[in-house]
Design a protein around this motif. Structure first.
Motif, PDB file in Angstrom:
ATOM      1  N   VAL A 179      -0.180   9.471  -4.597  1.00 34.66           N
ATOM      2  CA  VAL A 179      -0.518   9.979  -5.927  1.00 34.66           C
ATOM      3  C   VAL A 179       0.604   9.589  -6.889  1.00 34.66           C
ATOM      4  O   VAL A 179       1.770   9.918  -6.648  1.00 34.66           O
ATOM      5  CB  VAL A 179      -0.695  11.518  -5.924  1.00 34.66           C
ATOM      6  CG1 VAL A 179      -1.277  11.974  -7.255  1.00 34.66           C
ATOM      7  CG2 VAL A 179      -1.574  11.975  -4.768  1.00 34.66           C
ATOM      8  N   GLY A 180       0.232   8.870  -7.939  1.00 37.73           N
ATOM      9  CA  GLY A 180       1.252   8.398  -8.867  1.00 37.73           C
ATOM     10  C   GLY A 180       0.723   8.286 -10.282  1.00 37.73           C
ATOM     11  O   GLY A 180      -0.393   8.714 -10.580  1.00 37.73           O
ATOM     12  N   ASP A 181       1.530   7.710 -11.156  1.00 35.15           N
ATOM     13  CA  ASP A 181       1.165   7.670 -12.580  1.00 35.15           C
ATOM     14  C   ASP A 181       1.284   6.274 -13.192  1.00 35.15           C
ATOM     15  O   ASP A 181       1.166   6.145 -14.410  1.00 35.15           O
ATOM     16  CB  ASP A 181       2.063   8.633 -13.378  1.00 35.15           C
ATOM     17  CG  ASP A 181       3.503   8.169 -13.426  1.00 35.15           C
ATOM     18  OD1 ASP A 181       4.094   7.939 -12.348  1.00 35.15           O
ATOM     19  OD2 ASP A 181       4.039   7.996 -14.538  1.00 35.15           O
ATOM     20  N   THR A 182       1.524   5.244 -12.381  1.00 38.36           N
ATOM     21  CA  THR A 182       1.700   3.902 -12.958  1.00 38.36           C
ATOM     22  C   THR A 182       0.965   2.844 -12.131  1.00 38.36           C
ATOM     23  O   THR A 182       0.632   3.075 -10.962  1.00 38.36           O
ATOM     24  CB  THR A 182       3.193   3.485 -12.976  1.00 38.36           C
ATOM     25  OG1 THR A 182       3.622   3.258 -11.625  1.00 38.36           O
ATOM     26  CG2 THR A 182       4.076   4.527 -13.626  1.00 38.36           C
ATOM     27  N   PRO A 183       0.756   1.673 -12.730  1.00 33.09           N
ATOM     28  CA  PRO A 183       0.183   0.557 -11.958  1.00 33.09           C
ATOM     29  C   PRO A 183       1.009   0.235 -10.714  1.00 33.09           C
ATOM     30  O   PRO A 183       0.453  -0.205  -9.702  1.00 33.09           O
ATOM     31  CB  PRO A 183       0.231  -0.608 -12.955  1.00 33.09           C
ATOM     32  CG  PRO A 183       0.171   0.036 -14.304  1.00 33.09           C
ATOM     33  CD  PRO A 183       0.928   1.325 -14.150  1.00 33.09           C
ATOM     34  N   ASN A 184       2.315   0.461 -10.765  1.00 32.91           N
ATOM     35  CA  ASN A 184       3.161   0.191  -9.592  1.00 32.91           C
ATOM     36  C   ASN A 184       2.841   1.108  -8.418  1.00 32.91           C
ATOM     37  O   ASN A 184       2.971   0.701  -7.258  1.00 32.91           O
ATOM     38  CB  ASN A 184       4.648   0.337  -9.949  1.00 32.91           C
ATOM     39  CG  ASN A 184       5.139  -0.815 -10.801  1.00 32.91           C
ATOM     40  OD1 ASN A 184       4.544  -1.883 -10.817  1.00 32.91           O
ATOM     41  ND2 ASN A 184       6.223  -0.594 -11.523  1.00 32.91           N
ATOM     42  N   ASP A 185       2.440   2.335  -8.719  1.00 30.16           N
ATOM     43  CA  ASP A 185       2.051   3.246  -7.637  1.00 30.16           C
ATOM     44  C   ASP A 185       0.806   2.723  -6.935  1.00 30.16           C
ATOM     45  O   ASP A 185       0.696   2.768  -5.702  1.00 30.16           O
ATOM     46  CB  ASP A 185       1.769   4.649  -8.193  1.00 30.16           C
ATOM     47  CG  ASP A 185       3.011   5.295  -8.786  1.00 30.16           C
ATOM     48  OD1 ASP A 185       3.701   6.018  -8.054  1.00 30.16           O
ATOM     49  OD2 ASP A 185       3.304   5.047  -9.977  1.00 30.16           O
ATOM     50  N   LEU A 186      -0.129   2.208  -7.736  1.00 26.67           N
ATOM     51  CA  LEU A 186      -1.355   1.643  -7.151  1.00 26.67           C
ATOM     52  C   LEU A 186      -1.025   0.400  -6.322  1.00 26.67           C
ATOM     53  O   LEU A 186      -1.514   0.250  -5.198  1.00 26.67           O
ATOM     54  CB  LEU A 186      -2.359   1.296  -8.262  1.00 26.67           C
ATOM     55  CG  LEU A 186      -3.654   0.650  -7.778  1.00 26.67           C
ATOM     56  CD1 LEU A 186      -4.443   1.587  -6.863  1.00 26.67           C
ATOM     57  CD2 LEU A 186      -4.530   0.229  -8.970  1.00 26.67           C
ATOM     58  N   ALA A 187      -0.184  -0.466  -6.866  1.00 24.71           N
ATOM     59  CA  ALA A 187       0.182  -1.683  -6.138  1.00 24.71           C
ATOM     60  C   ALA A 187       0.846  -1.338  -4.804  1.00 24.71           C
ATOM     61  O   ALA A 187       0.598  -1.988  -3.779  1.00 24.71           O
ATOM     62  CB  ALA A 187       1.124  -2.528  -6.986  1.00 24.71           C
ATOM     63  N   CYS A 188       1.639  -0.301  -4.837  1.00 27.64           N
ATOM     64  CA  CYS A 188       2.333   0.150  -3.629  1.00 27.64           C
ATOM     65  C   CYS A 188       1.337   0.691  -2.608  1.00 27.64           C
ATOM     66  O   CYS A 188       1.408   0.375  -1.416  1.00 27.64           O
ATOM     67  CB  CYS A 188       3.344   1.201  -4.063  1.00 27.64           C
ATOM     68  SG  CYS A 188       3.767   2.429  -2.877  1.00 27.64           S
ATOM     69  N   ALA A 189       0.364   1.478  -3.081  1.00 25.24           N
ATOM     70  CA  ALA A 189      -0.671   2.008  -2.175  1.00 25.24           C
ATOM     71  C   ALA A 189      -1.500   0.870  -1.587  1.00 25.24           C
ATOM     72  O   ALA A 189      -1.786   0.852  -0.380  1.00 25.24           O
ATOM     73  CB  ALA A 189      -1.572   2.987  -2.928  1.00 25.24           C
ATOM     74  N   ARG A 190      -1.880  -0.073  -2.434  1.00 27.67           N
ATOM     75  CA  ARG A 190      -2.701  -1.198  -1.961  1.00 27.67           C
ATOM     76  C   ARG A 190      -1.937  -2.027  -0.927  1.00 27.67           C
ATOM     77  O   ARG A 190      -2.503  -2.457   0.081  1.00 27.67           O
ATOM     78  CB  ARG A 190      -3.104  -2.092  -3.144  1.00 27.67           C
ATOM     79  CG  ARG A 190      -4.113  -1.442  -4.082  1.00 27.67           C
ATOM     80  CD  ARG A 190      -5.483  -1.300  -3.431  1.00 27.67           C
ATOM     81  NE  ARG A 190      -6.440  -0.627  -4.303  1.00 27.67           N
ATOM     82  CZ  ARG A 190      -6.837   0.633  -4.159  1.00 27.67           C
ATOM     83  NH1 ARG A 190      -6.359   1.383  -3.169  1.00 27.67           N
ATOM     84  NH2 ARG A 190      -7.710   1.165  -4.989  1.00 27.67           N
ATOM     85  N   ALA A 191      -0.658  -2.266  -1.197  1.00 28.44           N
ATOM     86  CA  ALA A 191       0.165  -3.036  -0.253  1.00 28.44           C
ATOM     87  C   ALA A 191       0.231  -2.330   1.100  1.00 28.44           C
ATOM     88  O   ALA A 191       0.297  -2.979   2.143  1.00 28.44           O
ATOM     89  CB  ALA A 191       1.570  -3.242  -0.811  1.00 28.44           C
ATOM     90  N   GLY A 192       0.191  -1.003   1.066  1.00 26.74           N
ATOM     91  CA  GLY A 192       0.251  -0.233   2.309  1.00 26.74           C
ATOM     92  C   GLY A 192      -1.116   0.052   2.898  1.00 26.74           C
ATOM     93  O   GLY A 192      -1.219   0.689   3.945  1.00 26.74           O
ATOM     94  N   GLY A 193      -2.183  -0.361   2.186  1.00 22.65           N
ATOM     95  CA  GLY A 193      -3.547  -0.164   2.691  1.00 22.65           C
ATOM     96  C   GLY A 193      -4.011   1.284   2.676  1.00 22.65           C
ATOM     97  O   GLY A 193      -4.882   1.670   3.445  1.00 22.65           O
TER      98      GLY A 193
END
Ligand SMILES: [Mg+2]
Length: 233
Positions: A179-193
């Motif tokens: 759970v985050g507030d920026t595009p970087n949080d999403l990129a991080c989640a996607r990278a981790g699957g």
């Protein structure tokens, strides 16, 4: 045995620390370099503390190699300065709507393990969480921090490994929410699957976050029941 693992970003998601962190970065850099970076326009959201420090140094015309050399001392100073700024954080910052209630609700659910996944170093995360009394609901030991890796995209596996080694967590990536507030949080989640919910309480407008296509997007955490349902479904 908890199956669900919820990994919380801190700044812009659980709390706002006012402009305290920005000032503390400047003070730490000045301590090491001897010059105040002035109004550095470095965007901090979604970045790790080492990334932010390096960008401030680069903005001062310091070459990358020298910046790397300064980094450990800047970070050490940053952690010490932030720890001394708790009163200021409390004065200028705040817990975001619903954050404490959601954390408390998930904490009381035995099927959920929750920790942080943050660009803060472990020390800075501890300072911010303790300032607002949020650490009581979080299993901070199994979190992932900017001090583990300066690339946020590398942090999901760190948290999963800690959850499994230290808490016997046996879930799969489908059981994990970032759970985050920026595009970087999403990129991080996607990278981790893993799955990702974004909240509009940081600096990125919620419609911009929605366009990125996270698994869920929320204005904020104030509808506690809905948020808890989403993260435990
Ligand atoms: Mg954030």
């Amino acid at each position: 045995m908890p199956e669900r693992l919820v990994l919380w970003d801190i700044d812009g998601t659980l709390v706002r620390a006012g402009n305290v962190a920005k000032n503390v970065f400047a003070v730490a850099v000045e301590h090491v370099v001897g010059t105040h970076p002035g109004e550095h326009g470095v965007v901090m959201g979604g970045k790790t503390d080492p990334q932010i420090a390096l960008e401030i140094l680069a903005g001062m015309g310091i070459d990358a190699r020298t910046g790397e050399g300064h980094l450990p001392v800047v970070v050490e100073r940053l952690e010490a300065e932030l720890a001394c700024a708790v009163e200021l954080i409390l004065e200028r910052g705040r817990v975001l709507p619903g954050a404490a209630e959601v954390l408390a609700a998930l904490h009381s659910d035995p099927s959920v393990l929750q920790s942080v996944l943050t660009g803060n170093t472990a020390a800075n995360a501890a300072t911010k969480l303790a300032a607002f009394g949020l650490e009581r609901w979080l299993d901070v030991e199994i979190g992932a921090f900017g001090s583990d890796d300066r690339e946020r995209r590398a942090l999901v596996p760190v948290a999963l490994r800690r959850a499994s080694e230290q808490r016997g967590w046996e879930g799969t990536t489908d059981d994990v929410w970032v759970v985050g507030d920026t595009p970087n949080d999403l990129a991080c989640a996607r990278a981790g699957g893993v799955r990702c919910a974004l909240v509009g309480t940081g600096h990125t407008p919620v419609d911009e976050l929605a366009r990125l296509g996270p698994d869920a997007v929320l204005d904020d955490l104030s509808d506690v029941e809905t948020v808890v349902k989403l993260l435990t479904a």
